[in-house]
Design a protein around this motif. Structure first.
Motif, mmCIF file in Angstrom:
data_model
loop_
_atom_site.group_PDB
_atom_site.id
_atom_site.type_symbol
_atom_site.label_atom_id
_atom_site.label_comp_id
_atom_site.label_asym_id
_atom_site.label_seq_id
_atom_site.Cartn_x
_atom_site.Cartn_y
_atom_site.Cartn_z
ATOM 1 N N ALA A 1 0.823 -1.206 0.000
ATOM 2 C CA ALA A 1 0.000 0.000 0.000
ATOM 3 C C ALA A 1 0.856 1.255 0.000
ATOM 4 O O ALA A 1 0.499 2.270 -0.609
ATOM 5 C CB ALA A 1 -0.923 -0.005 1.221
ATOM 6 N N LEU A 2 1.991 1.188 0.699
ATOM 7 C CA LEU A 2 2.921 2.301 0.837
ATOM 8 C C LEU A 2 4.322 1.717 0.869
ATOM 9 O O LEU A 2 4.506 0.560 1.229
ATOM 10 C CB LEU A 2 2.684 3.071 2.149
ATOM 11 C CG LEU A 2 1.297 3.650 2.420
ATOM 12 C CD1 LEU A 2 1.176 4.012 3.900
ATOM 13 C CD2 LEU A 2 1.055 4.880 1.556
ATOM 14 N N ALA A 3 5.317 2.547 0.536
ATOM 15 C CA ALA A 3 6.692 2.057 0.632
ATOM 16 C C ALA A 3 7.611 3.177 1.091
ATOM 17 O O ALA A 3 7.417 4.348 0.754
ATOM 18 C CB ALA A 3 7.176 1.493 -0.698
ATOM 19 N N GLN A 4 8.619 2.781 1.860
ATOM 20 C CA GLN A 4 9.638 3.720 2.325
ATOM 21 C C GLN A 4 10.790 3.742 1.342
ATOM 22 O O GLN A 4 11.193 2.719 0.790
ATOM 23 C CB GLN A 4 10.122 3.295 3.718
ATOM 24 C CG GLN A 4 11.317 4.059 4.241
ATOM 25 C CD GLN A 4 12.631 3.344 3.925
ATOM 26 O OE1 GLN A 4 12.646 2.144 3.656
ATOM 27 N NE2 GLN A 4 13.728 4.083 3.933
ATOM 28 N N GLY B 1 5.601 5.932 -12.288
ATOM 29 C CA GLY B 1 4.277 6.535 -12.312
ATOM 30 C C GLY B 1 3.610 6.649 -10.967
ATOM 31 O O GLY B 1 2.385 6.502 -10.860
ATOM 32 N N VAL B 2 4.384 6.948 -9.910
ATOM 33 C CA VAL B 2 3.819 7.118 -8.582
ATOM 34 C C VAL B 2 4.300 8.439 -7.992
ATOM 35 O O VAL B 2 5.002 9.223 -8.626
ATOM 36 C CB VAL B 2 4.180 5.944 -7.645
ATOM 37 C CG1 VAL B 2 3.547 4.654 -8.153
ATOM 38 C CG2 VAL B 2 5.686 5.783 -7.489
ATOM 39 N N VAL B 3 3.894 8.696 -6.751
ATOM 40 C CA VAL B 3 4.243 9.923 -6.037
ATOM 41 C C VAL B 3 5.425 9.646 -5.123
ATOM 42 O O VAL B 3 5.431 8.645 -4.399
ATOM 43 C CB VAL B 3 3.049 10.437 -5.210
ATOM 44 C CG1 VAL B 3 3.425 11.693 -4.427
ATOM 45 C CG2 VAL B 3 1.846 10.704 -6.113
ATOM 46 N N GLY B 4 6.437 10.529 -5.153
ATOM 47 C CA GLY B 4 7.585 10.363 -4.273
ATOM 48 C C GLY B 4 8.001 11.698 -3.687
ATOM 49 O O GLY B 4 8.225 12.656 -4.420
ATOM 50 N N GLY C 1 11.838 9.154 2.719
ATOM 51 C CA GLY C 1 10.629 9.734 2.161
ATOM 52 C C GLY C 1 9.659 8.659 1.713
ATOM 53 O O GLY C 1 10.045 7.510 1.491
ATOM 54 N N PRO C 2 8.393 9.028 1.551
ATOM 55 C CA PRO C 2 7.362 8.062 1.149
ATOM 56 C C PRO C 2 7.239 7.913 -0.356
ATOM 57 O O PRO C 2 7.460 8.863 -1.115
ATOM 58 C CB PRO C 2 6.081 8.676 1.739
ATOM 59 C CG PRO C 2 6.340 10.145 1.759
ATOM 60 C CD PRO C 2 7.820 10.318 1.965
ATOM 61 N N LEU C 3 6.865 6.718 -0.784
ATOM 62 C CA LEU C 3 6.481 6.416 -2.165
ATOM 63 C C LEU C 3 5.065 5.870 -2.127
ATOM 64 O O LEU C 3 4.794 4.883 -1.426
ATOM 65 C CB LEU C 3 7.447 5.411 -2.790
ATOM 66 C CG LEU C 3 8.787 6.033 -3.209
ATOM 67 C CD1 LEU C 3 9.920 5.028 -3.105
ATOM 68 C CD2 LEU C 3 8.684 6.584 -4.632
ATOM 69 N N THR C 4 4.151 6.508 -2.868
ATOM 70 C CA THR C 4 2.728 6.219 -2.734
ATOM 71 C C THR C 4 2.031 6.339 -4.086
ATOM 72 O O THR C 4 2.595 6.822 -5.065
ATOM 73 C CB THR C 4 2.070 7.199 -1.738
ATOM 74 O OG1 THR C 4 2.097 8.530 -2.289
ATOM 75 C CG2 THR C 4 2.819 7.205 -0.410
#
Length: 511
Positions: free
Chosen positions: A175-178, A194-197, A224-227
């Motif tokens: 669902a989320l990744a560090q 193609g994701v948000v970082g 930081g988050p990758l979502t």
């Protein structure tokens, strides 16, 4: 029992998934099983995970479910499955390799503070994700595990150094990744997958590093988050953030919630559109998507202008400065490992990537005067960007100069050596991210659209230090006028026989 089929579960935004878990509409056990099944089906093609803690994740899911039945909620990530990078993000007793073959059997004796924080707030860790050796480059490949592919074309790289985390998020394997970002290592794979970082302002996400507590200063490095969405990004950012006195760069968080930034109107904000960030080469297909994205941002009421701007040095020198900094950091790592009983120079030096070895070898000849001159150049870059931000709320650029990097067959995938005839360093010179690691300000990459060949392009939004709220407001505004998450599906995995529709065909410049 869930009102979603398994495939739909793993494609839900994390914020919605967390809400459904809290509302007892879906069980953490069911969610974890859905993600583990997805990993079994997809990871062999992408190589996003290097290890999966299936048994531990199942036990933690049972615990999370029991706690919910007792009315206990650990935090905003209660029962949400996440992935952790295989770099300096230790879990006690879980293999951690740094992407280096000689560390294949290394078992950390303690858990990193930022990982502890995520677990304390209820996250369930599914496994560790792939990274290049010591996170030294903007692609993810190594001799131990091989390359990680972007879900858009598995024979092309996911970007780096947090490529495994970005690919896992994009493909619905967590669902989320560090991730971690010392030169763009969150934003680059976000763009290519193609994701948000998000790279938050330096100091908001504490990092406890020993024996050198100041390791992350040159350049500014952090987590930081990758979502899949900007809202998910804020969810994980707020969970990860917090002061820690053991980090000399750590600062207290502001009183207001960053979630408020999602709903703050962006109309009237002034943005400097720097299509080459003052001199970096950008491929025509990427430039076209970003030009469309800039105009799209205007439709949200944002004032977008294109001021004159030039870097204080050639883009090649701006990149080489980063290589010199990270070469010095590598010297520190070599000495730390040697003190712990592993002499990399004696055991495996010739087997490490040539670019990494070259940077470290060169750093050993640096003088104090060389180091001071590098700080002068960093200051000039800092001042140039600060001057732009005196007149604008934020800067927008492409995240990377190219949208696709083919995987190599030898474990040493790197980026291009030139873009439209302009030479670039293949380690990082094809990216427009590292200047913001010199400043310490926030920078985010959000999906901007696809090239004609079907590869995603990232729009980078950056601002002055501690204006993370501005960056998030602009990212959320762009996402609202150019939504992406619902289209981030891949027909070969999300087929009609799973109750899903095939992914639509996106045109270049469409978001």
């Amino acid at each position: 029992m869930s009102d979603f089929c398994d495939s739909d579960l793993v494609l839900l935004p994390a914020a919605e998934l967390a809400q459904r878990i809290r509302g007892r509409r879906v069980s953490p056990v069911e969610v974890v099983e859905a993600y583990l099944a997805r990993i079994d089906a997809v990871n062999p093609e992408l190589n996003a995970y290097v290890s999966v803690s299936a048994d531990t994740a199942r036990e933690e899911a049972k615990t999370a479910e029991r706690e919910l039945s007792e009315g206990r909620l650990r935090g905003p990530l209660h029962g949400v499955p996440i992935a952790i990078k295989d770099l300096f993000d230790f879990q006690q007793g879980v293999p951690n390799t740094f992407g280096v073959k000689e560390f294949a059997g290394y078992l950390p004796e303690e858990t990193a503070p930022h990982v502890q924080r995520l677990q304390r707030l209820g996250a369930i860790i599914l496994g560790k994700t792939n990274t290049p050796e010591f996170g030294h480059k903007a692609t993810t490949d190594n001799r131990l595990f091989g390359p990680t592919g972007t879900p858009f074309a598995a024979d092309h790289n996911a970007g780096g150094s947090s490529g495994g985390s970005a690919a896992a998020v994009a493909a619905g394997l967590c669902a989320l990744a560090q991730g971690s970002d010392g030169g763009g290592s969150v934003r680059i794979p976000a763009a290519l997958c193609g994701v948000v970082g998000l790279k938050p302002s330096y100091g908001l996400l504490a990092g406890v590093v020993r024996p050198d507590a100041f390791f992350a200063f040159n350049p500014f490095m952090g987590n930081g988050p990758l979502t899949r969405t900007v809202e998910d990004c804020v969810l994980m950012f707020e969970a990860m953030a917090g002061f820690d006195a053991r980090d000399p760069g750590s600062v207290p968080l502001p009183a207001r919630s960053y979630r408020e930034a999602l709903f703050t109107p962006a109309a009237g904000l002034r943005v400097a559109y720097l299509p080459t960030l003052g001199g970096f080469p950008v491929a025509a297909d990427v430039a076209a998507v970003i030009e469309t994205a800039a105009r799209t941002l205007e439709s949200a009421g944002v004032v977008v202008e294109q001021p004159e701007f030039a870097l204080p040095a050639a883009h090649t020198e701006v990149t080489d400065l980063w290589l010199r900094y990270t070469g010095s950091a590598m010297i520190g790592l070599i000495e730390t490992f040697r003190d712990s009983g592993l002499d990399l120079r004696a055991v495996s030096w010739e087997n490490l990537p040539p670019q990494l070895r070259a940077a470290a070898d060169r750093a050993e000849s640096f003088s104090v005067a060389d180091t001071r001159r590098d700080q002068f150049l960093r200051t000039a870059i800092f001042d140039a960007l600060a001057a732009v931000l005196e007149n604008y709320d934020a800067i927008i650029t492409p995240t990377t100069g190219v949208a696709a990097v083919p995987n190599a067959a030898d474990g040493w995938t790197v980026g291009p050596t030139e873009i439209d005839g302009d030479p670039v360093d293949p380690v990082l010179g094809w990216c427009l991210t590292h200047p913001f690691n010199y400043t310490g300000g926030p920078a985010i990459s959000v999906p901007a659209g696809l090239t004609p060949d079907g590869f995603p392009v990232g729009l980078q939004i950056a601002s002055r230090r501690f204006r993370d709220d501005t960056v998030l407001t602009l990212a959320a505004a762009f996402e609202r006028v150019a939504p992406w998450h619902d289209r981030l599906r891949f027909p070969r995995w999300d087929s009609n026989d799973k109750g899903l529709t095939a992914a639509p065909s996106l045109r270049a410049g469409a978001a």
